[in-house]
Scaffold this active site. Structure first.
Site, PDB file in Angstrom:
ATOM      1  N   TYR A  13      74.191  89.776  64.737  1.00 15.31           N
ATOM      2  CA  TYR A  13      73.868  88.621  63.878  1.00 15.31           C
ATOM      3  C   TYR A  13      75.065  87.700  63.766  1.00 15.31           C
ATOM      4  O   TYR A  13      74.951  86.483  63.746  1.00 15.31           O
ATOM      5  CB  TYR A  13      73.401  89.093  62.491  1.00 15.31           C
ATOM      6  CG  TYR A  13      72.343  90.145  62.663  1.00 15.31           C
ATOM      7  CD1 TYR A  13      71.065  89.773  63.082  1.00 15.31           C
ATOM      8  CD2 TYR A  13      72.629  91.498  62.507  1.00 15.31           C
ATOM      9  CE1 TYR A  13      70.104  90.732  63.321  1.00 15.31           C
ATOM     10  CE2 TYR A  13      71.675  92.460  62.742  1.00 15.31           C
ATOM     11  CZ  TYR A  13      70.417  92.081  63.154  1.00 15.31           C
ATOM     12  OH  TYR A  13      69.470  93.029  63.412  1.00 15.31           O
ATOM     13  N   GLU A  34      86.885  66.731  49.342  1.00 15.68           N
ATOM     14  CA  GLU A  34      86.781  67.166  50.740  1.00 15.68           C
ATOM     15  C   GLU A  34      85.646  66.468  51.484  1.00 15.68           C
ATOM     16  O   GLU A  34      85.354  66.826  52.631  1.00 15.68           O
ATOM     17  CB  GLU A  34      86.549  68.681  50.821  1.00 15.68           C
ATOM     18  CG  GLU A  34      87.520  69.545  50.058  1.00 15.68           C
ATOM     19  CD  GLU A  34      88.899  69.654  50.699  1.00 15.68           C
ATOM     20  OE1 GLU A  34      89.323  68.707  51.392  1.00 15.68           O
ATOM     21  OE2 GLU A  34      89.543  70.691  50.485  1.00 15.68           O
TER      22      GLU A  34
END
Ligand SMILES: O=C(CO)COP(=O)(O)O
Length: 202
Positions: free
Chosen positions: A111, A65
């Site tokens: 967050y 990848e």
């Protein structure tokens, strides 16, 4: 990278040979995990160093990848690290529906909003295929921190390796929250119900 890989592995963010990591070195080359490696058993000397064009400089053959990691770095100069995991909740979420979507997780915490904001779902591509990077780069070039690959898992970026790792963890925890809340079939109180409850104060 070796200790963070072990930490991901020990806490169940990845298993077996799944996932790959990379970061930008000060000289502009990319340090990446070798193909076939387990994130919990990385060896410093075996880590791959490749140029931004993908030529191997040292270490073992890079992840299959690495092409999409390089496409991401080329798409946005602010990205200095990429984390790809097969973490359980996000991989489950990536397997529910294969059609491309702008966002597959609503925010539950500030967050999440600060670190990720939106999580596009990309269609399924064979792991290692050249097309993945081009599709991911369409989003990372616009400043998206993360995308989800259908039937595969998340790809998360960061301004440095710790930032990318923390972003990946926040994202996985948010996916976990989504399954917990939806699994419990939670329905939050409507405004009239809240008012009725507050009327119960003595
Ligand atoms: O996660 C993986 C494929 O998506 C693992 O492949 P690599 O071992 O080549 O990195």
């Amino acid at each position: 990278m070796v200790s963070q890989g072990l930490s991901f592995f020990q806490r169940g963010y990845t298993c077996g040979g799944g996932g790959n990591l990379s970061l930008k070195l000060p000289d502009g080359n990319i340090l990446a995990t070798p193909t076939g490696s387990c994130l919990g058993r990385l060896v410093e000397d075996e880590l791959s160093v490749v140029t931004l064009n993908g030529e191997l400089v040292s270490g073992k053959k890079a992840s299959k990848e690495v092409g999409f990691h390089l496409d991401i770095y080329r798409s946005n100069a602010a990205v200095n690290a990429v984390v790809h995991l097969h973490s359980t909740y996000l991989t489950a979420l990536s397997s529910i529906d294969h059609s491309e979507k702008e966002n597959v997780i609503e925010a539950f915490t500030p967050y999440y909003v600060m670190r990720i904001g939106k999580l596009p779902l990309l269609p399924y591509f064979r792991p290692g295929s050249n097309e993945i990077g081009k599709e991911i780069a369409k989003y990372t070039s616009q400043g998206y921190t993360a995308v989800l690959l259908a039937n595969h898992g998340p790809v998360v970026t960061g301004t440095d390796f710790i930032n990318a790792s923390d972003n990946a963890e926040e994202l996985e925890e948010t996916a976990k929250l989504k399954f917990l809340l939806e699994g419990m079939n939670v329905r939050f109180l409507t405004e009239p119900e809240k008012e009725a409850l507050s009327g119960m104060k003595s």
